[in-house]
Scaffold this active site. Structure first.
Site, PDB file in Angstrom:
ATOM      1  N   SER A 128       0.816  -1.212   0.000  1.00 23.48           N
ATOM      2  CA  SER A 128       0.000   0.000   0.000  1.00 23.48           C
ATOM      3  C   SER A 128       0.851   1.264   0.000  1.00 23.48           C
ATOM      4  O   SER A 128       0.465   2.272  -0.593  1.00 23.48           O
ATOM      5  CB  SER A 128      -0.931   0.009   1.212  1.00 23.48           C
ATOM      6  OG  SER A 128      -1.905  -1.002   1.109  1.00 23.48           O
ATOM      7  N   HIS A 135      -0.971  -9.813  -1.376  1.00 24.89           N
ATOM      8  CA  HIS A 135      -1.351  -8.988  -2.516  1.00 24.89           C
ATOM      9  C   HIS A 135      -1.053  -9.728  -3.813  1.00 24.89           C
ATOM     10  O   HIS A 135      -0.246 -10.664  -3.837  1.00 24.89           O
ATOM     11  CB  HIS A 135      -0.575  -7.672  -2.517  1.00 24.89           C
ATOM     12  CG  HIS A 135      -0.793  -6.834  -1.306  1.00 24.89           C
ATOM     13  ND1 HIS A 135      -0.073  -5.687  -1.048  1.00 24.89           N
ATOM     14  CD2 HIS A 135      -1.657  -6.960  -0.264  1.00 24.89           C
ATOM     15  CE1 HIS A 135      -0.480  -5.145   0.088  1.00 24.89           C
ATOM     16  NE2 HIS A 135      -1.435  -5.912   0.590  1.00 24.89           N
TER      17      HIS A 135
END
Length: 411
Positions: A97, A375
């Site tokens: 992120s 992810h």
């Protein structure tokens, strides 16, 4: 910054429940004017991050909340495209992120864990801070810690995203956002000095004040911020700057599925967004507002389909608040995207994974399966509404967000 007296979106939203776009009843849907005429000035930008939200997350939410013939508000926007998410990291091809948000905020790809610094660790101008210097009101709203990676990338610089107490300090001393709403009180207070949210709560004994930069809440109050810690305080904010910290850490508990996982925020993302818009909208120079739903990512890390769908519903409500505001303020650009995809989510019609989940309006069911607890490198959808929205047609690298937004905010 002055605050509006009347609610910005009064009468446009129900107090509860989702607002689902209906192409048969929304008379403005699909009209070219909704994208914004090229010559129209952008006064305000609302940038919404569904952390970890890929195309399949949106599709699962669509089936669950709108049904096979329905459309989510976030997907009803007249312009859609894709963003690739690759970082500039010597060891990883899949972003985190911090690198993802830094690409948006600076236009420079960087390494995982970086907060608006280049691959060599040099600080870069961050878009939220630049917008503030250009005279716009600024704000951030998140269900994560307000100093977590995504909001930090727009308003701070750090070689390591873990430096959340220093990020809080930078908010007060450097970037000075007008509205700061979310979680993370622990990072604003020194160890051993609990605030409104007690240390070592039963739901997570690991939580507790841990800052190293002094009592930043007292400093914020001295700098003119109202400090609020619960829904009643948020509802009663007066004109002026606002710091709202509604939990020690995130506004939810991301424990393993069935082992204390809870998504019941003390304040909703929609209410925080509405409050932020009410205040920021009074600035004659316009505003930049970052809105983030963090829980999708956190629960997808646990392959928790139930909580992911719940968080997607709350994201959708916040998008509806932003869309209603923009509909009444045609100089507002709204952009909805995700920093990366989490979980490798797949929708299936047989019992192999989380579920079953009902398909709204039918007798059908679906299951959610996962390929990872991390992810993935998938590109993510981006949808946009308002002036300059057409710039988001097609596929672009995530750094392209900065290419579009900076000229609109910094001039």
């Amino acid at each position: 910054m002055q605050w509006l007296v009347a609610p910005v979106v009064a009468g446009t939203l129900a107090a509860a429940g989702l607002i689902i776009f209906n192409p048969l009843t929304d008379a403005g849907a699909g009209k070219k004017a909704d994208t914004g005429a090229p010559q129209r000035t952008v006064r305000n930008v609302i940038f919404i991050n569904g952390d970890g939200v890929g195309a399949a997350h949106r599709e699962a939410a669509r089936l669950f909340y709108a049904g096979p013939r329905g459309t989510l508000m976030m997907d009803s926007f007249p312009v859609s495209g894709r963003l690739t998410t690759s970082p500039d990291d010597p060891a990883k091809i899949v972003t985190d992120s911090a690198a993802g948000a830094s690409a948006w905020a600076t236009g420079v790809a960087t390494y995982n864990g970086a907060v608006s610094v280049d691959p060599a660790g040099n600080p870069l101008p961050a878009l939220g801070a630049e917008a503030k210097k250009a005279g716009r009101a600024t704000g951030l709203v998140t269900t994560a810690q307000v100093t977590d990676a995504t909001p930090a990338a727009f308003f701070a610089n750090a070689k390591d995203r873990a430096a959340q107490d220093d990020i809080a300090r930078q908010y007060l001393e450097r970037s000075k956002p007008d509205v700061i709403l979310g979680g993370g009180e622990d990072w604003w207070l020194p160890a051993g000095k609990p605030g409104a949210h007690r240390d070592k709560p039963a739901e997570d004994p690991a939580e507790g004040s841990r800052g190293t930069k002094g009592d930043l809440i007292t400093k914020a109050k001295a700098d003119g911020y109202q400090y609020v810690t619960n829904a009643a305080g948020l509802a009663a904010v007066k004109p002026g700057k606002v710091l709202g910290l509604f939990a020690n850490q995130e506004l939810f508990q991301q424990k393993p599925e069935g082992q204390g996982d809870v998504y019941r925020p003390p304040v909703t993302l929609a209410d925080m967004t509405r409050t932020a818009l009410t205040g920021l909208a009074a600035d004659p120079d316009g505003f930049f507002l970052l809105v983030e739903e963090e829980a999708v990512d956190e629960f997808a890390h646990s392959d928790n389909g139930t909580r992911v769908l719940q968080a997607m519903g709350e994201l959708e409500k916040a998008v509806a608040v932003a869309k209603a505001f923009a509909a009444n303020h045609p100089d507002t650009l709204v952009v909805v995207t995700g920093d990366h995809e989490t979980g490798g989510l797949a929708i299936e019609d047989y019992a192999d994974g989380d579920g079953p989940f009902p398909v709204k309006g039918t007798g059908l069911k679906f299951w959610i399966d996962w390929t990872t607890k991390g992810h993935t490198g998938q590109s993510v959808p981006v949808t946009a509404y308002g002036p300059s929205a057409e710039r988001f047609n097609g596929q672009h690298p995530n750094t392209y967000v900065h290419e579009v937004l900076r000229p609109l905010l910094v001039n």
